[in-house]
Design a protein around this motif. Structure first.
Motif, short mmCIF file in Angstrom:
data_model
loop_
_atom_site.label_atom_id
_atom_site.label_comp_id
_atom_site.label_asym_id
_atom_site.label_seq_id
_atom_site.Cartn_x
_atom_site.Cartn_y
_atom_site.Cartn_z
N THR A 110 0.85 -1.19 0.00
CA THR A 110 0.00 0.00 0.00
C THR A 110 0.89 1.24 0.00
OG1 THR A 110 -0.10 0.09 2.41
CG2 THR A 110 -1.80 -1.21 1.27
N ALA A 111 0.28 2.37 -0.24
CA ALA A 111 1.03 3.63 -0.26
C ALA A 111 1.62 3.93 1.12
CB ALA A 111 0.13 4.76 -0.71
N GLU A 112 0.89 3.55 2.16
CA GLU A 112 1.38 3.78 3.53
C GLU A 112 2.62 2.94 3.81
OE1 GLU A 112 -0.61 3.14 7.78
OE2 GLU A 112 -1.81 4.34 6.40
N THR B 237 7.80 12.22 -0.64
CA THR B 237 6.46 12.21 -1.22
C THR B 237 5.65 13.26 -0.45
OG1 THR B 237 5.68 10.49 0.31
CG2 THR B 237 6.58 9.73 -1.79
N ARG C 230 3.27 12.86 1.48
CA ARG C 230 2.98 12.38 2.84
C ARG C 230 4.23 12.31 3.72
NH1 ARG C 230 -0.40 9.09 -0.37
NH2 ARG C 230 1.25 7.55 -0.47
N THR D 9 4.70 1.79 1.58
CA THR D 9 5.77 2.33 0.75
C THR D 9 6.40 3.55 1.41
OG1 THR D 9 4.60 1.55 -1.21
CG2 THR D 9 6.33 3.16 -1.55
N ASP D 10 5.56 4.41 1.99
CA ASP D 10 6.08 5.59 2.67
C ASP D 10 6.92 5.21 3.89
OD1 ASP D 10 4.92 7.22 0.82
OD2 ASP D 10 3.15 7.69 2.05
#
Length: 182
Positions: A55-57, A123, A125, A59-60
Motif C-alpha cells: 500500500t502507499a502507507e 512524497t 505524505r 511504501t512511505d
C-alpha cells in the motif's frame, strides 16, 4: 591415433576424449535425502500465493526507513576516518594531505547535495518527516568536517597561536631604556 597400452592410465585418459554425456537430467541421480515431491509442493504454493502489492502507507514507511539509512551513512564512516587520520600522523606528507583533502571534500559535497540525496524518498505524505532526517544528515556531515578540522589543527596548519599572527603585531615601544654604565 592409437595409444600404446603400456602407457599409464592417466596418459591414456589424457589422449582419449571422455565419452559425451547425454543432455537429459534423468541420467543424474538425485542426492541423498532429496525428494522431488517436496520441491513440487513448494513451487505450487509459491505460484498460488502471488506477492501482494504494498500500500502507499507501507511504501512511505519503507522510504522513511531507507532515508534514515542514508542519513546515518556519514556516521558509519567516522570511526574508519578517525583511525586513518590518527595513523597517518601529523607531519606534512602527500599521504596525509590527500587524506585530509578527502576528509573535507566528501562532507562538503554531502552538505551541498542534501536535497538531491533525499529527493527520491520525498512524497507529499513523507515531506513533514524528512526535515529530521535531513537535519541528522547535515549534523553527521558537520561532525565529519569537525574531524577534518581536528586533523588540520593537529598538523599545525590552523593559525591558533599568537605567533601565527606576528605579521599583524606592532612592535612595542619600551617605556624606559636601560643603559649599561661603567
Amino acid at each position: 591415433m592409437a595409444i600404446d597400452p603400456s602407457y599409464p592410465s592417466w596418459v591414456r585418459d589424457l589422449h582419449s576424449p571422455p565419452n559425451p554425456k547425454s543432455k537429459s537430467a534423468s541420467t543424474i541421480q538425485d542426492p541423498p535425502g532429496f525428494s522431488p515431491s517436496t520441491t513440487s509442493k513448494r513451487t505450487a504454493l509459491s505460484k498460488q500465493q502471488a506477492r501482494k502489492t504494498p500500500t502507499a502507507e507501507e511504501t512511505d514507511i519503507l522510504k522513511i526507513k531507507k532515508s534514515w539509512e542514508v542519513a546515518l551513512a556519514p556516521a558509519k564512516s567516522l570511526p574508519m576516518n578517525a583511525i586513518m587520520m590518527y595513523m597517518s600522523g601529523n607531519s606534512l606528507q602527500i599521504f596525509s594531505i590527500m587524506m585530509v583533502f578527502m576528509l573535507f571534500k566528501n562532507p562538503i559535497q554531502g552538505l551541498l547535495q542534501t536535497n538531491q540525496v533525499f529527493v527520491r524518498y520525498e512524497t507529499p505524505r513523507t515531506k513533514s518527516k524528512m526535515w529530521a532526517v535531513k537535519a541528522v544528515y547535515v549534523l553527521m556531515n558537520l561532525v565529519a568536517l569537525g574531524l577534518g578540522i581536528w586533523k588540520v589543527n593537529g598538523m599545525g596548519l590552523l593559525p591558533t597561536t599568537r605567533s601565527d599572527w606576528l605579521a599583524w603585531e606592532t612592535q612595542r615601544e619600551p617605556l624606559e631604556r636601560a643603559v649599561f654604565a661603567f
